[in-house]
Design an enzyme around this catalytic site. Structure first.
Site, mmCIF file in Angstrom:
data_model
loop_
_atom_site.group_PDB
_atom_site.id
_atom_site.type_symbol
_atom_site.label_atom_id
_atom_site.label_comp_id
_atom_site.label_asym_id
_atom_site.label_seq_id
_atom_site.Cartn_x
_atom_site.Cartn_y
_atom_site.Cartn_z
ATOM 1 N N CYS A 126 17.301 36.662 126.020
ATOM 2 C CA CYS A 126 17.034 37.911 126.742
ATOM 3 C C CYS A 126 15.686 38.468 126.311
ATOM 4 O O CYS A 126 15.268 38.294 125.163
ATOM 5 C CB CYS A 126 18.105 38.964 126.451
ATOM 6 S SG CYS A 126 19.753 38.566 127.032
ATOM 7 N N ASP A 127 15.036 39.143 127.227
ATOM 8 C CA ASP A 127 13.807 39.834 126.876
ATOM 9 C C ASP A 127 13.622 41.022 127.814
ATOM 10 O O ASP A 127 13.874 40.916 129.016
ATOM 11 C CB ASP A 127 12.593 38.911 126.977
ATOM 12 C CG ASP A 127 11.358 39.547 126.353
ATOM 13 O OD1 ASP A 127 11.191 39.414 125.126
ATOM 14 O OD2 ASP A 127 10.573 40.195 127.071
ATOM 15 N N SER A 128 13.191 42.148 127.256
ATOM 16 C CA SER A 128 13.024 43.370 128.039
ATOM 17 C C SER A 128 11.578 43.856 128.009
ATOM 18 O O SER A 128 10.930 43.805 126.959
ATOM 19 C CB SER A 128 13.933 44.477 127.501
ATOM 20 O OG SER A 128 15.291 44.110 127.545
#
Length: 204
Positions: free
Chosen positions: A76-78
């Site tokens: 995941c990456d935001s």
């Protein structure tokens, strides 16, 4: 996928907030930090960038694991899209101050890329969760105190929803978990695309 496989989720992220979201949802994920250099990835828009980073994290971790048909790796990456800019983690307190001075009283769009890969099956599923965030018109003193707490330097966009920064977010449009770093409804959808019910990951 076979139905007699015992599945386990491996989170390719150092984020304690993501792990806490999974734990609260009954999933005891293993954590293996990818250690990838995020600066090598460049993209023109926030959605493309966060998904590319999520994919890179998951694949990097998966490449070093022994074969296990039940192992699923989640990356995941935001990032925050604010106007024409893309905000990851602020590089310094000064940058965090500058960002908050610009963001207060305005809105941004938080994008979180999710990439799921099956270690043995080779199946993959990915998508981006998108949530609009409306920031409060905070004072200079509040910004200074928030930056001094150190919290903004640890998170994408320079704010959190589940910490001190939650007081500075007036409202959101979309999944709150996505802002924290992982959308559980989206994870369920991705698992479904790979033939894995999310209930199979629940702790006994």
């Amino acid at each position: 996928m076979q139905t007699d496989i015992t599945y386990r989720l491996i989170l390719a992220s150092a984020s304690p907030a993501r792990r806490a979201l999974l734990t609260g949802a009954g999933i005891d994920a293993e954590v293996i930090v990818s250690g990838v250099d995020e600066s090598v990835v460049d993209a023109e828009d926030a959605s493309t960038l966060c998904l590319a980073l999520a994919r890179m994290k998951a694949r990097t971790v998966a490449a070093d694991l022994p074969a296990d048909p039940g192992a699923l790796v989640l990356g995941c990456d935001s990032v925050l899209a604010f106007g024409s800019e893309i905000f990851g983690k602020p590089s310094s307190p000064e940058e965090a101050m500058k960002r908050w001075s610009a963001m207060r009283g305005k809105s941004g769009v938080l994008h979180t890329g999710h990439h799921l890969t099956g270690l043995v099956s080779g199946l993959q599923a990915e998508a981006v969760g998108t949530t609009t965030v409306h920031f409060a018109d905070v004072s200079d003193a509040e910004i200074e105190a928030y930056v001094a707490s150190g919290e903004p330097l640890q998170v994408a966009g320079g704010f959190t929803l589940d910490g001190r920064g939650g007081a500075f977010v007036e409202r959101i449009e979309g999944d709150p978990g996505n802002v924290i770093g992982l959308s559980l409804p989206l994870l369920r959808t991705l698992l479904g695309e790979m033939g894995v019910p999310i209930t199979s990951l629940w702790r006994n």
